[in-house]
Write a protein that holds these residues in place. Sequence first.
Motif, PDB file in Angstrom:
ATOM      1  N   PHE A  85       0.835  -1.205   0.000  1.00 13.87           N
ATOM      2  CA  PHE A  85       0.000   0.000   0.000  1.00 13.87           C
ATOM      3  C   PHE A  85       0.868   1.253   0.000  1.00 13.87           C
ATOM      4  CE2 PHE A  85       0.267  -1.095   4.569  1.00 13.87           C
ATOM      5  CZ  PHE A  85       0.697   0.113   5.108  1.00 13.87           C
ATOM      6  N   GLY A  86       0.413   2.213  -0.757  1.00 17.41           N
ATOM      7  CA  GLY A  86       1.133   3.478  -0.827  1.00 17.41           C
ATOM      8  C   GLY A  86       2.285   3.484  -1.810  1.00 17.41           C
ATOM      9  N   ALA A  87       2.520   2.377  -2.513  1.00 14.43           N
ATOM     10  CA  ALA A  87       3.653   2.330  -3.437  1.00 14.43           C
ATOM     11  C   ALA A  87       3.352   3.058  -4.747  1.00 14.43           C
ATOM     12  CB  ALA A  87       4.049   0.887  -3.712  1.00 14.43           C
ATOM     13  N   LYS A 100       0.384   2.063  -7.001  1.00 15.58           N
ATOM     14  CA  LYS A 100      -0.337   1.250  -7.990  1.00 15.58           C
ATOM     15  C   LYS A 100      -1.468   2.042  -8.642  1.00 15.58           C
ATOM     16  CE  LYS A 100      -1.438  -1.640  -4.751  1.00 15.58           C
ATOM     17  NZ  LYS A 100      -0.673  -1.026  -3.643  1.00 15.58           N
ATOM     18  N   THR A 101      -2.261   2.664  -7.791  1.00 17.06           N
ATOM     19  CA  THR A 101      -3.407   3.395  -8.316  1.00 17.06           C
ATOM     20  C   THR A 101      -2.951   4.546  -9.201  1.00 17.06           C
ATOM     21  OG1 THR A 101      -4.653   2.782  -6.367  1.00 17.06           O
ATOM     22  CG2 THR A 101      -5.466   4.665  -7.623  1.00 17.06           C
ATOM     23  N   GLU A 108     -11.021   7.605  -4.902  1.00 20.21           N
ATOM     24  CA  GLU A 108     -10.161   7.497  -6.085  1.00 20.21           C
ATOM     25  C   GLU A 108     -10.989   7.570  -7.362  1.00 20.21           C
ATOM     26  OE1 GLU A 108      -6.599   4.978  -3.943  1.00 20.21           O
ATOM     27  OE2 GLU A 108      -8.030   3.891  -5.166  1.00 20.21           O
ATOM     28  N   TYR A 142       8.919   8.366  -7.355  1.00 24.77           N
ATOM     29  CA  TYR A 142       7.738   7.901  -8.087  1.00 24.77           C
ATOM     30  C   TYR A 142       7.961   8.049  -9.581  1.00 24.77           C
ATOM     31  CZ  TYR A 142       5.183   8.491  -3.651  1.00 24.77           C
ATOM     32  OH  TYR A 142       4.752   8.440  -2.358  1.00 24.77           O
ATOM     33  N   GLN A 197       9.263  10.573 -12.123  1.00 17.37           N
ATOM     34  CA  GLN A 197       8.366  11.389 -12.924  1.00 17.37           C
ATOM     35  C   GLN A 197       7.124  11.640 -12.094  1.00 17.37           C
ATOM     36  OE1 GLN A 197       7.440   9.537 -16.665  1.00 17.37           O
ATOM     37  NE2 GLN A 197       6.290  11.298 -17.422  1.00 17.37           N
ATOM     38  N   SER A 198       6.965  12.851 -11.664  1.00 16.96           N
ATOM     39  CA  SER A 198       5.823  13.131 -10.793  1.00 16.96           C
ATOM     40  C   SER A 198       4.555  13.288 -11.618  1.00 16.96           C
ATOM     41  CB  SER A 198       6.064  14.391  -9.978  1.00 16.96           C
ATOM     42  OG  SER A 198       4.863  14.731  -9.325  1.00 16.96           O
ATOM     43  N   ALA A 199       3.546  12.547 -11.202  1.00 20.19           N
ATOM     44  CA  ALA A 199       2.251  12.657 -11.862  1.00 20.19           C
ATOM     45  C   ALA A 199       1.648  14.033 -11.622  1.00 20.19           C
ATOM     46  CB  ALA A 199       1.312  11.584 -11.325  1.00 20.19           C
ATOM     47  N   LEU A 200       2.151  14.713 -10.604  1.00 23.74           N
ATOM     48  CA  LEU A 200       1.558  15.992 -10.221  1.00 23.74           C
ATOM     49  C   LEU A 200       2.248  17.169 -10.892  1.00 23.74           C
ATOM     50  CD1 LEU A 200       1.398  15.146  -6.419  1.00 23.74           C
ATOM     51  CD2 LEU A 200      -0.300  14.671  -8.186  1.00 23.74           C
ATOM     52  N   LEU A 221       2.353   8.772   5.100  1.00 25.01           N
ATOM     53  CA  LEU A 221       1.854   9.225   3.799  1.00 25.01           C
ATOM     54  C   LEU A 221       0.483   9.842   3.973  1.00 25.01           C
ATOM     55  CD1 LEU A 221       1.824   8.997   0.577  1.00 25.01           C
ATOM     56  CD2 LEU A 221       0.727   6.792   0.902  1.00 25.01           C
ATOM     57  N   ARG A 269      -2.417  10.536   1.236  1.00 31.89           N
ATOM     58  CA  ARG A 269      -2.741  10.416  -0.189  1.00 31.89           C
ATOM     59  C   ARG A 269      -3.562  11.592  -0.702  1.00 31.89           C
ATOM     60  NH1 ARG A 269      -2.850   4.747  -1.669  1.00 31.89           N
ATOM     61  NH2 ARG A 269      -2.074   3.564   0.084  1.00 31.89           N
TER      62      ARG A 269
HETATM   63  N1  LIG Z   1       3.764   8.996 -10.154  1.00 26.36           N
HETATM   64  C1  LIG Z   1       3.536   9.643  -9.000  1.00 26.36           C
HETATM   65  N2  LIG Z   1       3.780  10.962  -8.909  1.00 26.36           N
HETATM   66  C2  LIG Z   1       3.547  11.628  -7.770  1.00 26.36           C
HETATM   67  N3  LIG Z   1       3.083  11.070  -6.662  1.00 26.36           N
HETATM   68  C3  LIG Z   1       2.835   9.763  -6.675  1.00 26.36           C
HETATM   69  C4  LIG Z   1       3.045   8.979  -7.842  1.00 26.36           C
HETATM   70  N4  LIG Z   1       2.718   7.709  -7.550  1.00 26.36           N
HETATM   71  C5  LIG Z   1       2.321   7.702  -6.269  1.00 26.36           C
HETATM   72  N5  LIG Z   1       2.371   8.932  -5.737  1.00 26.36           N
HETATM   73  C6  LIG Z   1       2.033   9.309  -4.352  1.00 26.36           C
HETATM   74  O1  LIG Z   1       1.877   8.132  -3.599  1.00 26.36           O
HETATM   75  C7  LIG Z   1       0.584   8.072  -3.039  1.00 26.36           C
HETATM   76  C8  LIG Z   1       0.086   6.650  -3.037  1.00 26.36           C
HETATM   77  O2  LIG Z   1      -0.071   6.220  -4.349  1.00 26.36           O
HETATM   78  P1  LIG Z   1      -1.207   5.187  -4.753  1.00 26.36           P
HETATM   79  O3  LIG Z   1      -1.148   5.040  -6.215  1.00 26.36           O
HETATM   80  O4  LIG Z   1      -2.498   5.596  -4.166  1.00 26.36           O
HETATM   81  O5  LIG Z   1      -0.654   3.886  -4.026  1.00 26.36           O
HETATM   82  P2  LIG Z   1      -1.254   2.429  -3.959  1.00 26.36           P
HETATM   83  O6  LIG Z   1      -2.399   2.360  -4.906  1.00 26.36           O
HETATM   84  O7  LIG Z   1      -0.130   1.538  -4.352  1.00 26.36           O
HETATM   85  O8  LIG Z   1      -1.641   2.238  -2.538  1.00 26.36           O
HETATM   86  C9  LIG Z   1      -0.257   9.006  -3.867  1.00 26.36           C
HETATM   87  O9  LIG Z   1      -1.306   9.536  -3.127  1.00 26.36           O
HETATM   88  C10 LIG Z   1       0.745  10.068  -4.263  1.00 26.36           C
HETATM   89  O10 LIG Z   1       0.872  10.991  -3.226  1.00 26.36           O
END
Ligand SMILES: Nc1ncnc2c1ncn2[C@@H]1O[C@H](COP(=O)(O)OP(=O)(O)O)[C@@H](O)[C@H]1O
Lengths: 596, 472
Positions: free
Chosen positions: A234-236, A238-239, A265, A424, A502-505, B349, B351
């Motif tokens: 969790f928190g890695a 995936k989403t 989400e 990330y 690569q930041s998604a943000l 964290l 989210r």
């Molecule tokens: N590519 C990314 N760019 C910026 N932040 C990210 C990225 N991937 C993950 N994060 C950060 O990590 C948090 C958890 O990611 P998330 O995809 O929800 O994890 P999971 O689904 O594995 O539990 C996000 O809320 C965001 O803050």
Amino acid sequence: MAKVVDINGPIVIVHLPEVLIGEQVRLGELGLLGEVIGREQECAVVQVYESTEALRPGESVEALGHPLSVELGPGLLGQILDGIQRPLTAIAAQSGDFIGRGVHPPALDREKRWPFVPNPLLKTGQRIQGGQALGTVRETQSIEHRILVPPDIDGELLELAPQGDYTIEEIAARVQDSKGQIHSLRFYQRWPVRKPRPYLRRSAVGKPLLTGQRVLDTFFPLIKGGKAAVPGPFGAGKTMVQQQIARWSNADIVIYVGCGERGNELVDILETFPELIDPHTGRSLMERTLLVANTSNMPVVAREASIYVGVTMAEYYRDQGYDVVMVADSTSRWAEALREVSGRLGQMPVEEGYPAYLASRLAAFYERAGCVDLLGGEGSGSVTLIGAVSPPGGDFSEPVTSHTKEIIQTFWALSKELADARHYPSVDWADSFSGYIQDAAAWWSESVDTRWERLRAEALGILSRADELARIVNLVGPEALSSQQRWELAGAQVIREGFLQQSALDEIDSYCSPQKQFRLLELLLNLYQRGQRLLAQGASVQRLLELPLLATAKRLKSQYSSEQLDEMNAFAQEIDDIFSALDQEYLAVPVKQPAA
Amino acid sequence: MREKEYRYASAARGGLLFMKGLSGVRNGDRVQVRDHQGQVRNGQVIRTTTEMVLIQVFEGTDGLDLERTWVRFLEEPFEVTLSPAILGRIFNGVGKPRDGRPALISQTKRNVNGSAVNPAARAYPKEFIQTGLSGIDGLNSLVRGQKLPVFSGSGLPHNRLVAQLVRQAKLPGEESNFAVVFAAMGISHADERFFRQSFESSGVLRNVVMFTNLADDPPIERLILPRTALTVAEYLAFDLDLHVLVVITDMTHYAEALREVATAKGDVPSRKGYPGYLYSDLAEIYERAGRIRDRHGSITMVPVLSMPSDDITHPIPDLTGYITEGQIVLSRELHGQGIYPPIHVPPSLSRLMKDGIGAQYTRDDHARVASQLYASYARALEVRNLASIVGAEELSQRDRQYMDFAKLFERRFIGQGEEQDRSIIETLEIAWEVLSLLPPSELTRVSEADLARSHNWSEDRSPASDSEALVA
Ligand SMILES: Nc1ncnc2c1ncn2[C@@H]1O[C@H](COP(=O)(O)OP(=O)(O)O)[C@@H](O)[C@H]1O
Ligand SMILES: [Mg+2]
């Protein structure tokens, strides 16, 4: 008489003699929907898609005579549907902010009129067959929806609706089959979700599914029609990986299945996608997106169904000739739903409570991915499947992750260590793999640059050697390293920070075109190699490490967007100039050959 | 209500009561069980067939004499009575007053199980809540409507942290209508008293509703307590338009009660004896946090759980982390060094932070500063690890800078007083103070403009002495 006998959570035993396995049933006063999953003499075991609270033994049961099936027709895109294809917006209109039970509005709007353009090549009297297009309606600005002859229909076209506006219940065509039976075809069809939709044949896998995410596209590519998994604790991320794919990938249609995950989400997508622009069509992203939502607090049985509901709709758009991507977040929740049902049925668990058929169910699901030639004989389409996997405790050896790993071709392993350092996407370059490198290389070589495969291998080589060096440092300290090795560590760091992260943000960097990906990689590798050469000429590594150029290189990705490659080239010039000046200095010193 | 009382109990074990020869009882209905001393216990139907009924008894089945046990089926689901007068009251898990005052009287009653919020009706949580704690505000911001648990361990100061959070949490620049729902499961009388006094001294007590099931209360009642509490929270948020902060402590005790009943039922265990449905069960609780479109109130949830043996991969924290919108993890090591709040930064964290911060809510550089602190601290911890192997003398100048950075970060940025309420601007200023121990070339997550504005770097300062001064 048909009646409820035993209620145990979502599993209900009913007295219902003639019913078939897979058949849908309605239970009790509320009309709760369920599916027969087993038979014992006169009784049937039913898994119920809704909460069974307040149901009582003795209540009536009705068999519906058909398996769980979905409606396929115009009006699916842009919607949010639940795990058994109920439209959540319509449910909200009927039962308010909280989901009511026994509410079953149809997935497709019955009132809406669609402008139909008949297929000009069709003439009455001719033979037509399943999969052929009767005509089209414009479902959204970016998607033309082909009205298809259902796969099991074959015969003479008696009548085809002329151009005009129709509701989906109206008749699009009438076909007489070889037995003389006349079929009235509407603007939508039904299909049972557990049965893959047929196609003519599988075709060779096609082009890369470009996601705009560097670590995916350049290092571990996926192909349209391929299958991929994203495991991680969790928190890695995936989403986020899946959302990025839903945003930026070069698919025609995206089906996002939120299977046992967070409600917010999906809201995030619902609120942001309409405003986001698809870089490939210039249209709103919501026009090509369809959401299936069975969040973690929604009934667990519908969670199991949601994956099939999603993939059936994906196949339907594939059959119209589209490249469809379905992301499922998370397949682990689907597997857990299987486990819960099998546990309540008293089936023998084999590993960690999972039933023996877990692996075969997973394999059969992923088998629905692929590039195919269409049934009607015209064109091809594809379904790409990407499943998130949520291993308990982040342990990849658990059953769902390990079985999935055997099935898929592209494995994006997310790492907790990277995520904890906010690197990330946290795709681990050592554990991830792609079985599509050759297919991808052909495309990159033709469309971007012939050196793609070589540069990719070089970069991966630096990363893995650096990992090895880091281990040595942790054993014996940094002093043990040679200058070349220290530079290699720095090079890997530049690749990690300047390319992989690569930041998604980050507005500029969230999407990265293949051209920018390649150019960036080339620049960073060039920087590394020129440094290597200088070291060989006797330059001090300390001096190289102090070059401000390194920090600039790490920032390039978010300085120049995919449209600003020319500006990025200015940086290439900067590297050249600085290194040329250094070259001059060290030229006086006798040149040693760099190690090959 | 069925007038009749039944006496067909055929077995009782592990909080479950089996009744034979009964038919047509509704699933989930409320039950009253009267024992031979005339004491009434509360129960709920969890399985029902044409021949038997299985009842879960919240007060447990200990001391039941089957021959002299009477069961009455109330023909209604488990409901809680709701009225605005609920604020300031204390109840047990099934909604019975514990404060010696009379029960609430109202027409409004709701099923404690609630129903799932329609995802299409949710609104995405975005508003930054300032907790005054830098480790949260700066690095893992909480937003209104979020579910953000605290992962703690025995002996760690999660109670003080949560009490401080309740005391200080506010939306900058807004005086709002708020309420606190406090759900306690399996905590000690001393802890309960601590919370009550803390609410009292910060003057929020009249806005608090407490649900308590303490360490010596029947454990099965913990299965219904959070559901009762959240039904009340939903009422306060979505009927009365209040911004509700729900504190639930300790979820580990909840999960243990669930395991106990699951074992008695003979459910197939998955990990560590917990049933496979623990995930879905926890989600039914956690997912009740959030915002709903066109409704004014909100439910922000801060569940507290203790990680058995400090193991974050244990099923309870693990499944929680898979459901909640982040987690604040506490560190025994920092606690041992006297750092309060001992927030363990790398695994923590939020989210929902990404949409709740920035120029609109906090400050433009917030996201980049947070990302930089994370990256630099991760690097600093590697260096610290290296130093423990090769010795600090072997470290390069750069690495020594990282060592100093880590120290100042932990002591000055993360560490703060229990009474200290920092504004987000103060938090960001301290962040820059700490980042100023590292040279600009190391700070590639922030922009060059950020550096020019806020970074106060001087090549020749001796960081070690400097950081001592700053900490002091
Ligand atoms: N590519 C990314 N760019 C910026 N932040 C990210 C990225 N991937 C993950 N994060 C950060 O990590 C948090 C958890 O990611 P998330 O995809 O929800 O994890 P999971 O689904 O594995 O539990 C996000 O809320 C965001 O803050
Ligand atoms: Mg996720």
